[in-house]
Enzyme design. Structure first.
Site, mmCIF file in Angstrom:
data_model
loop_
_atom_site.group_PDB
_atom_site.id
_atom_site.type_symbol
_atom_site.label_atom_id
_atom_site.label_comp_id
_atom_site.label_asym_id
_atom_site.label_seq_id
_atom_site.Cartn_x
_atom_site.Cartn_y
_atom_site.Cartn_z
ATOM 1 N N THR A 95 36.364 46.139 81.467
ATOM 2 C CA THR A 95 37.377 47.160 81.744
ATOM 3 C C THR A 95 38.795 46.665 81.466
ATOM 4 O O THR A 95 39.046 45.467 81.347
ATOM 5 C CB THR A 95 37.280 47.630 83.205
ATOM 6 O OG1 THR A 95 37.559 46.531 84.067
ATOM 7 C CG2 THR A 95 35.906 48.195 83.509
ATOM 8 N N ASP A 96 39.703 47.622 81.401
ATOM 9 C CA ASP A 96 41.112 47.301 81.192
ATOM 10 C C ASP A 96 41.877 47.460 82.506
ATOM 11 O O ASP A 96 41.272 47.660 83.564
ATOM 12 C CB ASP A 96 41.706 48.170 80.082
ATOM 13 C CG ASP A 96 41.647 49.665 80.386
ATOM 14 O OD1 ASP A 96 41.421 50.047 81.553
ATOM 15 O OD2 ASP A 96 41.850 50.455 79.439
ATOM 16 N N LEU A 97 43.181 47.407 82.447
ATOM 17 C CA LEU A 97 44.015 47.487 83.637
ATOM 18 C C LEU A 97 43.814 48.792 84.394
ATOM 19 O O LEU A 97 43.937 48.840 85.613
ATOM 20 C CB LEU A 97 45.491 47.320 83.239
ATOM 21 C CG LEU A 97 46.500 47.224 84.361
ATOM 22 C CD1 LEU A 97 46.212 46.017 85.246
ATOM 23 C CD2 LEU A 97 47.899 47.125 83.789
ATOM 24 N N GLY A 121 41.002 50.224 84.762
ATOM 25 C CA GLY A 121 39.676 50.234 85.364
ATOM 26 C C GLY A 121 38.636 50.987 84.557
ATOM 27 O O GLY A 121 37.557 51.277 85.060
ATOM 28 N N ILE A 122 38.954 51.299 83.298
ATOM 29 C CA ILE A 122 37.995 51.964 82.423
ATOM 30 C C ILE A 122 37.588 51.007 81.309
ATOM 31 O O ILE A 122 38.272 50.028 81.029
ATOM 32 C CB ILE A 122 38.547 53.289 81.844
ATOM 33 C CG1 ILE A 122 39.810 53.060 81.022
ATOM 34 C CG2 ILE A 122 38.839 54.285 82.965
ATOM 35 C CD1 ILE A 122 40.349 54.291 80.329
#
Length: 125
Positions: A10-12, A14-15
């Site tokens: 995930t990225d910052l 949250g995806i």
């Protein structure tokens, strides 16, 4: 193929980071060819043929999130002398999140196009 989304995917926000879908479908293609009985290591050792991605057309339709369980569905759209086109879909509970049309080419060890051996074409049909 079923997989779970880990924190590292995930990225910052949250995806799932967009590039990770390409990793997911790479794993899906590897499992697909394994399931039809194609041993890529043996193909390279015996005949000097490897597969390379030539083109990817991708659509990101909805986000996957941490801890989601995803299914990667791979189907062969068409095969020709040295080319395979595969449709790949990443789903969560039947809802399509990502889909791609991936063109693969068979290459010799020198990087030149290589015709798919008859047994591979037969396994794919």
């Amino acid at each position: 193929m079923t997989l779970r989304v880990y924190y590292e995917d995930t990225d910052l926000a949250g995806i799932v980071y967009y590039a990770n879908y390409l990793k997911f479908i790479e794993r899906g293609r590897t499992e697909y060819v394994r399931e039809i009985g194609l041993d890529q290591t043996k193909l390279k050792a015996d005949q000097g043929i490897v597969f390379a991605v030539r083109r990817v057309e991708a659509d990101y339709l909805a986000p996957a999130k941490f801890d989601d369980v995803l299914d990667v569905v791979t189907t062969l759209e068409r095969a020709s002398g040295a080319r395979l086109v595969m449709r790949q879909v990443v789903e969560r509970g039947g809802a399509v999140l990502f889909e791609a049309l991936v063109t693969l080419v068979a290459l010799s060890e020198t990087g030149a196009p290589a015709r798919l051996p008859a047994e591979i074409r037969q396994a794919l049909s």
